[in-house]
Design a protein around this motif. Structure first.
Motif, PDB file in Angstrom:
ATOM      1  N   ILE A  19     -40.749  -8.139  58.277  1.00 17.08           N
ATOM      2  CA  ILE A  19     -42.093  -8.320  58.840  1.00 17.08           C
ATOM      3  C   ILE A  19     -43.062  -7.309  58.229  1.00 17.08           C
ATOM      4  O   ILE A  19     -44.190  -7.645  57.850  1.00 17.08           O
ATOM      5  CB  ILE A  19     -42.055  -8.169  60.375  1.00 17.08           C
ATOM      6  CG1 ILE A  19     -41.254  -9.317  61.000  1.00 17.08           C
ATOM      7  CG2 ILE A  19     -43.472  -8.145  60.951  1.00 17.08           C
ATOM      8  CD1 ILE A  19     -40.993  -9.154  62.476  1.00 17.08           C
ATOM      9  N   LEU A  20     -42.609  -6.059  58.120  1.00 22.48           N
ATOM     10  CA  LEU A  20     -43.462  -4.995  57.594  1.00 22.48           C
ATOM     11  C   LEU A  20     -43.864  -5.264  56.149  1.00 22.48           C
ATOM     12  O   LEU A  20     -44.997  -4.976  55.747  1.00 22.48           O
ATOM     13  CB  LEU A  20     -42.732  -3.658  57.696  1.00 22.48           C
ATOM     14  CG  LEU A  20     -43.577  -2.395  57.516  1.00 22.48           C
ATOM     15  CD1 LEU A  20     -44.654  -2.317  58.592  1.00 22.48           C
ATOM     16  CD2 LEU A  20     -42.695  -1.161  57.557  1.00 22.48           C
ATOM     17  N   PHE A  54     -37.441  -6.155  61.139  1.00 22.14           N
ATOM     18  CA  PHE A  54     -38.653  -5.339  61.135  1.00 22.14           C
ATOM     19  C   PHE A  54     -39.113  -5.042  59.708  1.00 22.14           C
ATOM     20  O   PHE A  54     -40.310  -5.084  59.404  1.00 22.14           O
ATOM     21  CB  PHE A  54     -38.396  -4.036  61.891  1.00 22.14           C
ATOM     22  CG  PHE A  54     -39.579  -3.116  61.912  1.00 22.14           C
ATOM     23  CD1 PHE A  54     -40.692  -3.397  62.705  1.00 22.14           C
ATOM     24  CD2 PHE A  54     -39.599  -1.973  61.127  1.00 22.14           C
ATOM     25  CE1 PHE A  54     -41.791  -2.540  62.716  1.00 22.14           C
ATOM     26  CE2 PHE A  54     -40.682  -1.122  61.136  1.00 22.14           C
ATOM     27  CZ  PHE A  54     -41.784  -1.406  61.933  1.00 22.14           C
ATOM     28  N   LYS A  55     -38.164  -4.760  58.806  1.00 21.76           N
ATOM     29  CA  LYS A  55     -38.511  -4.497  57.412  1.00 21.76           C
ATOM     30  C   LYS A  55     -39.118  -5.723  56.748  1.00 21.76           C
ATOM     31  O   LYS A  55     -40.072  -5.620  55.965  1.00 21.76           O
ATOM     32  CB  LYS A  55     -37.262  -4.045  56.641  1.00 21.76           C
ATOM     33  CG  LYS A  55     -36.793  -2.638  56.995  1.00 21.76           C
ATOM     34  CD  LYS A  55     -35.544  -2.255  56.203  1.00 21.76           C
ATOM     35  CE  LYS A  55     -35.066  -0.855  56.570  1.00 21.76           C
ATOM     36  NZ  LYS A  55     -33.826  -0.480  55.845  1.00 21.76           N
ATOM     37  N   PHE A  80     -34.706  -4.244  69.161  1.00 21.89           N
ATOM     38  CA  PHE A  80     -35.225  -3.848  67.851  1.00 21.89           C
ATOM     39  C   PHE A  80     -34.221  -4.220  66.778  1.00 21.89           C
ATOM     40  O   PHE A  80     -33.072  -3.792  66.821  1.00 21.89           O
ATOM     41  CB  PHE A  80     -35.505  -2.344  67.812  1.00 21.89           C
ATOM     42  CG  PHE A  80     -36.070  -1.878  66.494  1.00 21.89           C
ATOM     43  CD1 PHE A  80     -37.411  -2.057  66.201  1.00 21.89           C
ATOM     44  CD2 PHE A  80     -35.262  -1.279  65.539  1.00 21.89           C
ATOM     45  CE1 PHE A  80     -37.939  -1.636  64.987  1.00 21.89           C
ATOM     46  CE2 PHE A  80     -35.769  -0.861  64.324  1.00 21.89           C
ATOM     47  CZ  PHE A  80     -37.119  -1.038  64.053  1.00 21.89           C
ATOM     48  N   ASN A  81     -34.662  -5.023  65.822  1.00 22.13           N
ATOM     49  CA  ASN A  81     -33.825  -5.450  64.699  1.00 22.13           C
ATOM     50  C   ASN A  81     -34.408  -4.828  63.431  1.00 22.13           C
ATOM     51  O   ASN A  81     -35.476  -5.229  62.963  1.00 22.13           O
ATOM     52  CB  ASN A  81     -33.812  -6.979  64.602  1.00 22.13           C
ATOM     53  CG  ASN A  81     -32.852  -7.489  63.534  1.00 22.13           C
ATOM     54  OD1 ASN A  81     -32.832  -6.985  62.423  1.00 22.13           O
ATOM     55  ND2 ASN A  81     -32.053  -8.487  63.887  1.00 22.13           N
ATOM     56  N   GLY A  82     -33.697  -3.824  62.895  1.00 26.96           N
ATOM     57  CA  GLY A  82     -34.207  -3.094  61.743  1.00 26.96           C
ATOM     58  C   GLY A  82     -34.456  -3.959  60.524  1.00 26.96           C
ATOM     59  O   GLY A  82     -35.488  -3.838  59.864  1.00 26.96           O
ATOM     60  N   LYS A  83     -33.529  -4.865  60.223  1.00 26.11           N
ATOM     61  CA  LYS A  83     -33.669  -5.730  59.053  1.00 26.11           C
ATOM     62  C   LYS A  83     -34.864  -6.662  59.201  1.00 26.11           C
ATOM     63  O   LYS A  83     -35.653  -6.837  58.263  1.00 26.11           O
ATOM     64  CB  LYS A  83     -32.389  -6.546  58.871  1.00 26.11           C
ATOM     65  CG  LYS A  83     -32.379  -7.411  57.627  1.00 26.11           C
ATOM     66  CD  LYS A  83     -31.059  -8.173  57.476  1.00 26.11           C
ATOM     67  CE  LYS A  83     -31.075  -9.060  56.237  1.00 26.11           C
ATOM     68  NZ  LYS A  83     -29.799  -9.814  56.092  1.00 26.11           N
TER      69      LYS A  83
END
Length: 365
Positions: free
Chosen positions: A135-136, A132-133, A127-130
């Motif tokens: 993409i979101l 993911f943001k 899981f890559n938080g940055k």
């Protein structure tokens, strides 16, 4: 959504105004097919990831396999071949689930081999938080856009159900024939989206801008030619689905309107996908929410139900909805807002790199 459809098939059928004599059938179909809807999401996400690597043939062949299996199993389950019981609509639902499951397995296998490094199950824990943001930021407007379309279609189909079984059947058969008209156009729209995204990511902004129009013109040519064929031979083609003269008459009365509906849809698909390719997803979301709510649903009820124009009134509103959204995305694309912002960003980045290069050369000297 799959869980809700599986456990609440009865209330959903009631909301859709399905005739009482058809409710028992709708409960079976909604619970079975709706319960397996999560596999449609998996097919869509895996297929999109594979296509975006440039492998468009893999998902295509998978789609063919899914449909062949679906057709064969439909025949076996509906008519009770090989000594099996005749399951009717329940058999269609079961074949839908089985064929989609096969599609998920094939696409997952292709997905694992679509990158330089083979994807393994343990990789899904990463899981890559940055990331993911990022993409979101692009994905949530697309999700709302898609949901808005689905709900608007459900509401419109509830209007059709209120008009009677013949109107609902005519729209269902015609929708099947229409799919042959715009499927190739939609394929070009998807291909254009992939190409524009690659060009945009590479900083080739002028090429990306022109690519959208090339996609649109090719798609319009194909869709218009297919629509003309459907207009000329639609009555004979409807005869393959039903012998009911009332249903055929309703379907034939809508063929001329399709000459306007499908090009409008192609305009919306080509340039809407182009905007999505460069990350301008909020604009398409806003235009979809407003147009689908006011025109696609609101005006459909007004003209189709209140005024009494029936299926023709609903079709006119479908055309207006697609055309309005198409013209809005065309205006946005011609304005080049996101492309200009990207161009400024590239210029600043190049200037920064050029300045850093000069300082490095000075220090070396």
């Amino acid at each position: 959504v799959s869980i809700v459809l599986f456990f609440y098939a009865g209330p959903i059928g009631g909301v859709l105004n399905i005739a009482p004599e058809l409710l028992s059938l709708s409960n079976v179909y909604i619970s079975y097919v709706g319960g397996g809807l999560f596999m449609v999401g998996m097919i869509a996400s895996l297929g999109t990831a594979i296509r975006n690597t440039g492998n468009t043939k893999g998902p295509m062949y998978t789609g063919i396999i899914i449909n062949v299996i679906h057709i064969i199993l439909n025949y076996i389950f509906i008519f009770g071949v090989f000594g099996l019981p005749q399951l009717g609509l329940a058999g269609i639902a079961i074949s839908s689930i089985v064929s989609r499951l096969v599609g998920v397995i094939i696409l997952y296998s292709l997905f694992r081999r679509s990158f330089e490094i083979k994807v393994r199950l343990r990789d899904f824990r990463i899981f890559n938080g940055k990331l993911f943001k990022q993409i979101l930021k692009i994905a949530w407007p697309l999700g709302i856009n898609s949901s808005c379309w689905v709900f608007s279609q459900l509401i419109v189909y509830s209007f059709l159900a209120a008009l009677g079984a013949e109107a609902l059947a005519a729209r269902t058969y015609l929708n099947t024939l229409e799919s042959f008209c715009f499927t190739l156009g939609y394929a070009f729209a998807l291909a254009g989206q992939i190409q524009i995204a690659h060009l945009f990511g590479a900083g080739k902004l002028k090429e990306a801008y022109r690519s959208a129009y090339r996609t649109l013109f090719i798609g319009l040519s194909i869709v218009s030619a297919n629509m003309l064929l459907l207009f000329l031979f639609g009555k004979q083609l409807l005869g393959y689905f039903t012998s009911d003269p009332k249903i055929i008459a309703i379907g034939v009365s809508l063929l001329a309107l399709n000459l306007l509906l499908q090009p409008s849809k192609m305009l919306n698909m080509a340039l809407g996908n182009a905007l999505n390719a460069i990350g301008d997803t909020r604009y398409t979301m806003y235009t979809s929410i407003v147009s689908m709510s006011l025109i696609g649903v609101g005006c459909s009820y007004w003209l189709g139900i209140s005024v009494g124009w029936g299926l023709i009134g609903i079709y006119c509103c479908m055309i207006a909805d697609e055309l309005v959204r198409g013209l809005l995305v065309l205006a946005r694309w011609r304005g080049r807002k996101v492309l200009r912002q990207a161009d400024i960003g590239l210029s600043e980045e190049n200037a920064s790199l050029h300045g850093a290069g000069k300082r490095s050369a000075s220090l070396t000297t």
